[in-house]
Design a protein around this motif. Structure first.
Motif, PDB file in Angstrom:
ATOM      1  N   GLU A  67      48.760  38.311  40.002  1.00 31.41           N
ATOM      2  CA  GLU A  67      47.544  39.084  39.760  1.00 31.41           C
ATOM      3  C   GLU A  67      46.380  38.547  40.594  1.00 31.41           C
ATOM      4  OE1 GLU A  67      44.373  39.422  36.158  1.00 31.41           O
ATOM      5  OE2 GLU A  67      46.432  40.012  35.632  1.00 31.41           O
ATOM      6  N   ILE A  68      45.620  39.461  41.190  1.00 30.55           N
ATOM      7  CA  ILE A  68      44.412  39.113  41.938  1.00 30.55           C
ATOM      8  C   ILE A  68      43.237  39.814  41.272  1.00 30.55           C
ATOM      9  CG2 ILE A  68      43.244  39.216  44.175  1.00 30.55           C
ATOM     10  CD1 ILE A  68      46.056  39.370  45.454  1.00 30.55           C
ATOM     11  N   GLU A  69      42.252  39.041  40.887  1.00 32.16           N
ATOM     12  CA  GLU A  69      41.090  39.563  40.158  1.00 32.16           C
ATOM     13  C   GLU A  69      39.858  39.505  41.037  1.00 32.16           C
ATOM     14  OE1 GLU A  69      38.655  37.489  36.771  1.00 32.16           O
ATOM     15  OE2 GLU A  69      40.428  38.411  35.865  1.00 32.16           O
ATOM     16  N   ASP A  70      39.081  40.584  41.067  1.00 35.95           N
ATOM     17  CA  ASP A  70      37.887  40.588  41.903  1.00 35.95           C
ATOM     18  C   ASP A  70      36.770  39.764  41.272  1.00 35.95           C
ATOM     19  OD1 ASP A  70      36.499  42.172  40.027  1.00 35.95           O
ATOM     20  OD2 ASP A  70      36.804  44.034  41.139  1.00 35.95           O
ATOM     21  N   SER A  71      35.663  39.633  41.987  1.00 36.22           N
ATOM     22  CA  SER A  71      34.586  38.755  41.536  1.00 36.22           C
ATOM     23  C   SER A  71      33.866  39.283  40.304  1.00 36.22           C
ATOM     24  CB  SER A  71      33.581  38.522  42.669  1.00 36.22           C
ATOM     25  OG  SER A  71      33.054  39.753  43.134  1.00 36.22           O
ATOM     26  N   ASP A  72      34.126  40.559  39.955  1.00 37.12           N
ATOM     27  CA  ASP A  72      33.541  41.133  38.748  1.00 37.12           C
ATOM     28  C   ASP A  72      34.507  41.083  37.571  1.00 37.12           C
ATOM     29  OD1 ASP A  72      31.049  41.794  39.912  1.00 37.12           O
ATOM     30  OD2 ASP A  72      31.909  43.620  40.772  1.00 37.12           O
ATOM     31  N   GLY A  73      35.683  40.511  37.795  1.00 36.03           N
ATOM     32  CA  GLY A  73      36.645  40.368  36.709  1.00 36.03           C
ATOM     33  C   GLY A  73      37.634  41.508  36.569  1.00 36.03           C
ATOM     34  N   LYS A  74      37.646  42.428  37.533  1.00 32.49           N
ATOM     35  CA  LYS A  74      38.573  43.554  37.482  1.00 32.49           C
ATOM     36  C   LYS A  74      39.787  43.258  38.354  1.00 32.49           C
ATOM     37  CE  LYS A  74      38.924  48.543  38.348  1.00 32.49           C
ATOM     38  NZ  LYS A  74      38.210  49.757  38.813  1.00 32.49           N
ATOM     39  N   ALA A  75      40.969  43.463  37.804  1.00 32.27           N
ATOM     40  CA  ALA A  75      42.193  43.169  38.542  1.00 32.27           C
ATOM     41  C   ALA A  75      42.516  44.283  39.526  1.00 32.27           C
ATOM     42  CB  ALA A  75      43.359  42.975  37.590  1.00 32.27           C
ATOM     43  N   TYR A  76      42.960  43.893  40.723  1.00 30.75           N
ATOM     44  CA  TYR A  76      43.504  44.853  41.668  1.00 30.75           C
ATOM     45  C   TYR A  76      44.907  45.237  41.212  1.00 30.75           C
ATOM     46  CZ  TYR A  76      39.686  43.635  44.859  1.00 30.75           C
ATOM     47  OH  TYR A  76      38.465  43.434  45.412  1.00 30.75           O
ATOM     48  N   PRO A  77      45.395  46.418  41.573  1.00 27.59           N
ATOM     49  CA  PRO A  77      46.768  46.782  41.226  1.00 27.59           C
ATOM     50  C   PRO A  77      47.749  45.703  41.701  1.00 27.59           C
ATOM     51  CG  PRO A  77      45.618  48.703  42.065  1.00 27.59           C
ATOM     52  CD  PRO A  77      44.707  47.529  42.288  1.00 27.59           C
ATOM     53  N   ILE A  78      48.622  45.272  40.828  1.00 22.29           N
ATOM     54  CA  ILE A  78      49.563  44.205  41.159  1.00 22.29           C
ATOM     55  C   ILE A  78      50.652  44.743  42.076  1.00 22.29           C
ATOM     56  CG2 ILE A  78      51.308  42.645  40.214  1.00 22.29           C
ATOM     57  CD1 ILE A  78      49.555  42.326  37.754  1.00 22.29           C
ATOM     58  N   ARG A  79      50.890  44.008  43.163  1.00 21.40           N
ATOM     59  CA  ARG A  79      51.904  44.389  44.123  1.00 21.40           C
ATOM     60  C   ARG A  79      52.811  43.205  44.423  1.00 21.40           C
ATOM     61  NH1 ARG A  79      48.716  45.383  48.751  1.00 21.40           N
ATOM     62  NH2 ARG A  79      50.682  45.800  49.830  1.00 21.40           N
ATOM     63  N   ASN A  80      54.001  43.517  44.927  1.00 22.01           N
ATOM     64  CA  ASN A  80      54.995  42.485  45.213  1.00 22.01           C
ATOM     65  C   ASN A  80      54.549  41.547  46.333  1.00 22.01           C
ATOM     66  OD1 ASN A  80      57.561  41.189  45.100  1.00 22.01           O
ATOM     67  ND2 ASN A  80      58.270  42.437  46.813  1.00 22.01           N
ATOM     68  N   ARG A  81      53.737  42.078  47.256  1.00 21.04           N
ATOM     69  CA  ARG A  81      53.276  41.287  48.393  1.00 21.04           C
ATOM     70  C   ARG A  81      51.952  41.855  48.873  1.00 21.04           C
ATOM     71  NH1 ARG A  81      57.201  44.162  52.770  1.00 21.04           N
ATOM     72  NH2 ARG A  81      57.894  45.790  51.351  1.00 21.04           N
ATOM     73  N   VAL A  82      51.092  40.963  49.285  1.00 17.81           N
ATOM     74  CA  VAL A  82      49.762  41.360  49.732  1.00 17.81           C
ATOM     75  C   VAL A  82      49.226  40.263  50.637  1.00 17.81           C
ATOM     76  CG1 VAL A  82      48.614  40.330  47.739  1.00 17.81           C
ATOM     77  CG2 VAL A  82      47.503  42.196  48.940  1.00 17.81           C
ATOM     78  N   THR A  83      48.356  40.630  51.569  1.00 25.36           N
ATOM     79  CA  THR A  83      47.749  39.623  52.439  1.00 25.36           C
ATOM     80  C   THR A  83      46.244  39.593  52.215  1.00 25.36           C
ATOM     81  OG1 THR A  83      47.846  41.281  54.227  1.00 25.36           O
ATOM     82  CG2 THR A  83      49.478  39.511  54.264  1.00 25.36           C
ATOM     83  N   LEU A  84      45.713  38.391  52.021  1.00 27.05           N
ATOM     84  CA  LEU A  84      44.295  38.178  51.797  1.00 27.05           C
ATOM     85  C   LEU A  84      43.641  37.616  53.054  1.00 27.05           C
ATOM     86  CD1 LEU A  84      44.374  36.512  48.245  1.00 27.05           C
ATOM     87  CD2 LEU A  84      43.842  38.901  48.803  1.00 27.05           C
ATOM     88  N   CYS A  85      42.415  38.022  53.298  1.00 23.49           N
ATOM     89  CA  CYS A  85      41.652  37.528  54.440  1.00 23.49           C
ATOM     90  C   CYS A  85      41.322  36.049  54.277  1.00 23.49           C
ATOM     91  CB  CYS A  85      40.364  38.340  54.564  1.00 23.49           C
ATOM     92  SG  CYS A  85      39.211  37.728  55.812  1.00 23.49           S
TER      93      CYS A  85
END
Length: 224
Positions: free
Chosen positions: A186-204
């Motif tokens: 799970e990846i949560e934004d700075s406001d506390g809302k989770a992005y849709p969970i995916r099997n793989r993702v790349t972060l900057c």
């Protein structure tokens, strides 16, 4: 000491990624062919397991991949990515032996799709099992999950990935690659809302993306 807490990544406002839940961390580099297209991954380092840690996302840390406070005081890490699901982003491309889902806005320019005449060309024109296997390999190795192969019975082919984070390096281009998050963390934004969970993702991790917190291949752009 490792714990059994929920594995999660929190994007801190104008700051680093806070990783919680004893998520394994390693360092990989793309293995390129003679044209600079990616063929595989090579592990170059495994980090000691930590219950929590902070990963740099501004590109300035002198202790990469970890944050050392270099984002202070002027890093603008404002998130601009939507919370759309993969299905909302992806275009359906019909092929002969299998189909393809393509979410262009997720592209991290890892270049696995550029080998063997290109994934899109193979999907549209290939008529043999070898070509089908190449497409499956290319899609499985796409770190951002932009590309997903779809069998003719509608089954989506997703690689089985452990819950871990890999810091990617791109020696063919001489740049740092993104942060590869695998296994549905799970990846949560700075406001506390989770992005849709995916099997793989790349972060900057260069701080330049216009689709923060996700990579948009801006690390490949040369500074003026």
């Amino acid at each position: 000491m490792a714990t059994k807490g929920k594995r999660k990544i929190k994007v801190l406002k104008n700051g680093p990624y806070e990783v919680m839940g004893s998520v394994p961390l390693n360092h990989l580099e793309f293995v390129p062919n003679e044209r600079g297209f990616s063929l595989d991954y090579k592990e170059i380092k495994v980090y000691p397991l930590q219950e929590s840690y902070h990963l740099c996302r501004c590109g300035r840390s002198k202790n990469k991949p970890f944050c050392d406070g270099s984002h202070l005081p002027d890093f603008d890490g404002t998130e601009t990515a939507s919370h759309k699901t993969y299905d909302e982003m992806a275009e359906f491309i019909e092929g002969k032996l299998l189909d393809l889902l393509d979410a262009k806005e997720l592209c991290a320019a890892a270049r696995f799709c550029d080998t063997k005449s290109g994934t899109w060309n193979l999907v549209r024109t290939a008529e043999n099992a070898d070509a089908k296997d190449i497409v499956l390999y290319q899609c499985d190795h796409c770190p951002s999950g932009r590309l997903t192969a779809v069998l003719k019975d509608g089954t989506r082919v997703e690689p089985e990935l452990p819950q871990e984070i890999s810091i990617l390096e791109d020696p063919a281009k001489g740049v740092m690659g993104p942060i590869w998050v695998k296994g549905g963390i799970e990846i949560e934004d700075s406001d506390g809302k989770a992005y849709p969970i995916r099997n793989r993702v790349t972060l900057c991790r260069c701080g330049k993306s216009e689709n923060k917190p996700f990579c948009d291949a801006s690390h490949l752009k040369k500074d003026e």
